[in-house]
Design an enzyme around this catalytic site. Structure first.
Site, PDB file in Angstrom:
ATOM      1  N   SER A  24      63.303  13.261   4.629  1.00  0.00           N
ATOM      2  CA  SER A  24      61.944  13.827   4.620  1.00  0.00           C
ATOM      3  C   SER A  24      61.806  14.949   5.639  1.00  0.00           C
ATOM      4  O   SER A  24      61.207  15.989   5.359  1.00  0.00           O
ATOM      5  CB  SER A  24      60.918  12.746   4.980  1.00  0.00           C
ATOM      6  OG  SER A  24      60.812  11.821   3.941  1.00  0.00           O
ATOM      7  N   GLY A  96      61.549  14.919  -5.618  1.00  0.00           N
ATOM      8  CA  GLY A  96      60.087  14.937  -5.663  1.00  0.00           C
ATOM      9  C   GLY A  96      59.504  15.662  -4.465  1.00  0.00           C
ATOM     10  O   GLY A  96      58.484  16.349  -4.577  1.00  0.00           O
ATOM     11  N   ARG A 124      58.662  12.160 -13.825  1.00  0.00           N
ATOM     12  CA  ARG A 124      57.780  11.670 -12.746  1.00  0.00           C
ATOM     13  C   ARG A 124      56.429  12.393 -12.741  1.00  0.00           C
ATOM     14  O   ARG A 124      56.341  13.566 -13.067  1.00  0.00           O
ATOM     15  CB  ARG A 124      58.506  11.793 -11.393  1.00  0.00           C
ATOM     16  CG  ARG A 124      59.728  10.888 -11.348  1.00  0.00           C
ATOM     17  CD  ARG A 124      60.485  11.006 -10.059  1.00  0.00           C
ATOM     18  NE  ARG A 124      59.710  10.508  -8.927  1.00  0.00           N
ATOM     19  CZ  ARG A 124      60.090  10.637  -7.661  1.00  0.00           C
ATOM     20  NH1 ARG A 124      61.227  11.253  -7.375  1.00  0.00           N
ATOM     21  NH2 ARG A 124      59.349  10.163  -6.698  1.00  0.00           N
ATOM     22  N   GLN A 173      53.808  12.927  -0.125  1.00  0.00           N
ATOM     23  CA  GLN A 173      54.057  14.155  -0.893  1.00  0.00           C
ATOM     24  C   GLN A 173      52.744  14.766  -1.356  1.00  0.00           C
ATOM     25  O   GLN A 173      52.551  15.981  -1.285  1.00  0.00           O
ATOM     26  CB  GLN A 173      54.981  13.850  -2.076  1.00  0.00           C
ATOM     27  CG  GLN A 173      56.383  13.451  -1.604  1.00  0.00           C
ATOM     28  CD  GLN A 173      57.317  13.067  -2.731  1.00  0.00           C
ATOM     29  OE1 GLN A 173      56.922  13.056  -3.893  1.00  0.00           O
ATOM     30  NE2 GLN A 173      58.552  12.748  -2.391  1.00  0.00           N
ATOM     31  N   ASP A 320      60.425   3.275   0.435  1.00  0.00           N
ATOM     32  CA  ASP A 320      61.777   3.529  -0.075  1.00  0.00           C
ATOM     33  C   ASP A 320      62.742   2.384   0.225  1.00  0.00           C
ATOM     34  O   ASP A 320      63.880   2.399  -0.236  1.00  0.00           O
ATOM     35  CB  ASP A 320      62.319   4.827   0.528  1.00  0.00           C
ATOM     36  CG  ASP A 320      61.548   6.047   0.024  1.00  0.00           C
ATOM     37  OD1 ASP A 320      60.971   5.984  -1.080  1.00  0.00           O
ATOM     38  OD2 ASP A 320      61.511   7.065   0.747  1.00  0.00           O
ATOM     39  N   LYS A 347      59.191   6.086  -8.914  1.00  0.00           N
ATOM     40  CA  LYS A 347      60.217   6.680  -8.040  1.00  0.00           C
ATOM     41  C   LYS A 347      61.341   7.232  -8.935  1.00  0.00           C
ATOM     42  O   LYS A 347      61.138   7.429 -10.123  1.00  0.00           O
ATOM     43  CB  LYS A 347      60.734   5.639  -7.050  1.00  0.00           C
ATOM     44  CG  LYS A 347      59.679   5.225  -6.026  1.00  0.00           C
ATOM     45  CD  LYS A 347      59.294   6.376  -5.132  1.00  0.00           C
ATOM     46  CE  LYS A 347      58.166   6.030  -4.189  1.00  0.00           C
ATOM     47  NZ  LYS A 347      57.619   7.215  -3.530  1.00  0.00           N
ATOM     48  N   ARG A 394      68.979   4.999  -4.011  1.00  0.00           N
ATOM     49  CA  ARG A 394      68.674   3.821  -3.191  1.00  0.00           C
ATOM     50  C   ARG A 394      69.031   2.518  -3.914  1.00  0.00           C
ATOM     51  O   ARG A 394      69.388   1.527  -3.279  1.00  0.00           O
ATOM     52  CB  ARG A 394      67.220   3.841  -2.745  1.00  0.00           C
ATOM     53  CG  ARG A 394      66.917   5.098  -1.925  1.00  0.00           C
ATOM     54  CD  ARG A 394      65.742   4.968  -1.008  1.00  0.00           C
ATOM     55  NE  ARG A 394      65.280   6.273  -0.584  1.00  0.00           N
ATOM     56  CZ  ARG A 394      65.824   7.012   0.390  1.00  0.00           C
ATOM     57  NH1 ARG A 394      66.877   6.553   1.059  1.00  0.00           N
ATOM     58  NH2 ARG A 394      65.336   8.194   0.696  1.00  0.00           N
TER      59      ARG A 394
HETATM   60  C1  S3P Z   1      58.502  11.275   0.797  1.00  0.00           C
HETATM   61  C2  S3P Z   1      57.420  10.508   0.466  1.00  0.00           C
HETATM   62  C3  S3P Z   1      57.527   9.279  -0.346  1.00  0.00           C
HETATM   63  C4  S3P Z   1      58.943   8.770  -0.408  1.00  0.00           C
HETATM   64  C5  S3P Z   1      59.926   9.867  -0.692  1.00  0.00           C
HETATM   65  C6  S3P Z   1      59.867  10.920   0.392  1.00  0.00           C
HETATM   66  C7  S3P Z   1      58.279  12.494   1.607  1.00  0.00           C
HETATM   67  O1  S3P Z   1      57.095   9.569  -1.657  1.00  0.00           O
HETATM   68  O2  S3P Z   1      59.059   7.768  -1.380  1.00  0.00           O
HETATM   69  O3  S3P Z   1      61.242   9.357  -0.761  1.00  0.00           O
HETATM   70  O4  S3P Z   1      59.258  13.066   2.118  1.00  0.00           O
HETATM   71  O5  S3P Z   1      57.126  12.905   1.736  1.00  0.00           O
HETATM   72  P1  S3P Z   1      55.541   9.474  -2.088  1.00  0.00           P
HETATM   73  O6  S3P Z   1      54.826  10.566  -1.405  1.00  0.00           O
HETATM   74  O7  S3P Z   1      55.564   9.648  -3.575  1.00  0.00           O
HETATM   75  O8  S3P Z   1      55.117   8.109  -1.668  1.00  0.00           O
END
Ligand code: S3P
Length: 433
Positions: A24, A96, A124, A173, A320, A347, A394
């Site tokens: 992240s 994502g 997604r 996100q 995660d 996910k 994962r």
């Molecule tokens: C992330 C937020 C999470 C997480 C992803 C990374 C990020 O997703 O599951 O692996 O870097 O902001 P969501 O925002 O969909 O919960």
């Protein structure tokens, strides 16, 4: 089909592991450096497929992203109003974070950008980001009623409108996309979440000089003329990658591991809380702050685990880690009940259904699905089985730990670990020697 043979571990896991960089934070380091003015030296950047997708997208938008060493990049940013219209369709791959954060960055730009991604990302939901950005005046088009990739962000020649947004999902996100768009708005933009999701964007945007204010579960950003590079970003290790060793070290008898340089931002440490509740023997050592993020080394020693309950309020802090927590639950005494985990269905794959199928193949009768949660009956006998990763990094790593600690496993589609932890199998092999 490509499979990876995971052998049952013959002895204990012992030694030190340097945990790969946080995914992240690595994404954000390259995205925000591209958007900022000046040069940023990023150290310990995660050179895994997802973050390289972010780097490639930022290059296509005009940022100079130069690799100067292993995990070391110098990024010369374009400034908030200096990104260029890309001449190619941007490919977010499996990521994502690349896609949703970039959509926020680009919602207010005076040029057109089109995104594509791999098969998983193309399934997604993007409506959760498009909807608030459209409320801000962005013009975004996608497949199936503007919900899915491919997605085009149309040029915007006037400022976005500031909004107060009550997010229906606790998603970093979604929150980050709105905050980034808020930099281009005509007033202060607020995002309120039911439970606070990871706050890496808030921390790093502040380091770039953005004005942010947190009140409870709400965060407000002010529009900005410019973001200014903090010159250096040092990325800590990823607790989501450390998670596999936290569980492997807890359940494989006699193990004793030192996990070096793990990010322990409180919005990410739900797994530690759950493992402590399960009776794990963990110790945080040398707690420090590095690059605005809390970091520690974690000492884990094998110890009997017991089943636990956890629900919606902790999910964003361990979203995660549920596949590997489910594996811990297989080896625990008693039942583990997980509720309020509906986000897992959207996910990289539907992780609730993937966990159900794969863990029941390895330990028949262990897992039941209940609504948007799981019940895991610990202590059932494990057998060797072929299990599908569903091309989800994962899942592949969680199933590898289940196999190593249980009776072995053949993992189908194993190479997806390149998304977040390219050296995972080598590390497992090194530790089993
Ligand atoms: C992330 C937020 C999470 C997480 C992803 C990374 C990020 O997703 O599951 O692996 O870097 O902001 P969501 O925002 O969909 O919960």
């Amino acid at each position: 089909m490509e499979t990876k043979k995971i052998e049952k571990m013959r002895g204990a896991l012992r030694g030190e592991i340097t945990i790969p960089a946080d995914k992240s934070i690595s994404h954000r380091s390259v995205l925000f450096s591209a958007l900022g003015k000046g040069k940023t030296h990023v150290k310990n950047f995660l050179e895994a497929a997802d973050c390289l997708s972010s780097a490639a997208c930022m290059r296509a938008l005009g940022a100079d992203v130069e690799r100067v060493g292993e995990g070391e990049y110098i990024i010369n940013g374009c400034g908030l109003r200096g990104l260029k219209e890309p001449s190619i369709v941007l490919d977010a791959g499996n990521s994502g974070t690349t896609l949703r954060l970039s959509m926020g960055m680009l919602a207010g730009q005076p040029f057109l950008t089109t995104f594509m991604g791999d098969a998983s990302l193309s399934r997604r939901p993007m409506g959760r980001v498009i909807k608030p950005l459209a409320q801000m005046g962005a013009n975004i088009r996608g497949r199936e009623g503007d919900k899915l990739l491919p997605i085009t962000i149309l040029p915007k020649h006037t400022p976005l409108q500031a909004i107060q947004y009550d997010s229906p999902v606790a998603s970093a996100q979604v929150k980050s996309a709105i905050l980034l768009a808020g930099l281009y708005a005509d007033g202060d933009t607020t995002v309120r979440e039911l439970y606070v999701s990871r706050d890496h964007s808030e921390r790093m945007l502040s380091a770039f000089g953005a004005k942010l204010k947190r009140e409870g579960s709400a965060v407000t950003i002010s529009p900005a003329e410019e973001l200014v590079s903090p010159e250096e970003i040092i990325v800590p290790g990823d607790i989501s990658s450390a998670a596999f060793w936290l569980v492997a070290g807890s359940v494989i008898e006699g193990s004793d591991l030192l996990l070096k340089n793990v990010g322990v931002n409180p919005t990410r440490t739900g797994i530690l809380d759950v493992l402590f509740d399960m009776g794990a023997k963990l110790e945080l050592l040398d707690a420090r702050v590095s690059g605005g993020e809390p970091v520690a080394d974690i000492h884990v020693q094998a110890h009997g685990l017991k089943g636990v309950y956890f629900g919606a309020e902790i999910i964003p802090r361990l979203v995660d880690e549920i596949p590997i927590i489910a594996v811990a639950a297989l080896f625990a005494e008693g039942d583990t009940v997980i509720e309020g985990a509906g986000e897992l269905r959207v996910k990289e794959t539907d992780r609730l259904s993937a966990i159900l199928t794969a863990l029941n193949a390895l330990a028949p009768g262990s897992v039941e699905e209940r609504g948007d949660g799981l019940i895991i009956h610990g202590g059932r006998p494990l057998k060797h089985a072929k299990v599908d990763s569903y091309d989800d990094h994962r899942m592949a790593m969680a199933l590898s730990v289940a196999g190593a600690a249980g009776a072995g496993a053949d993992i189908e589609k194993p190479s997806c670990v390149r998304i977040s932890y390219p050296s995972f199998y080598e590390e497992l092999e090194r530790l089993s020697r």
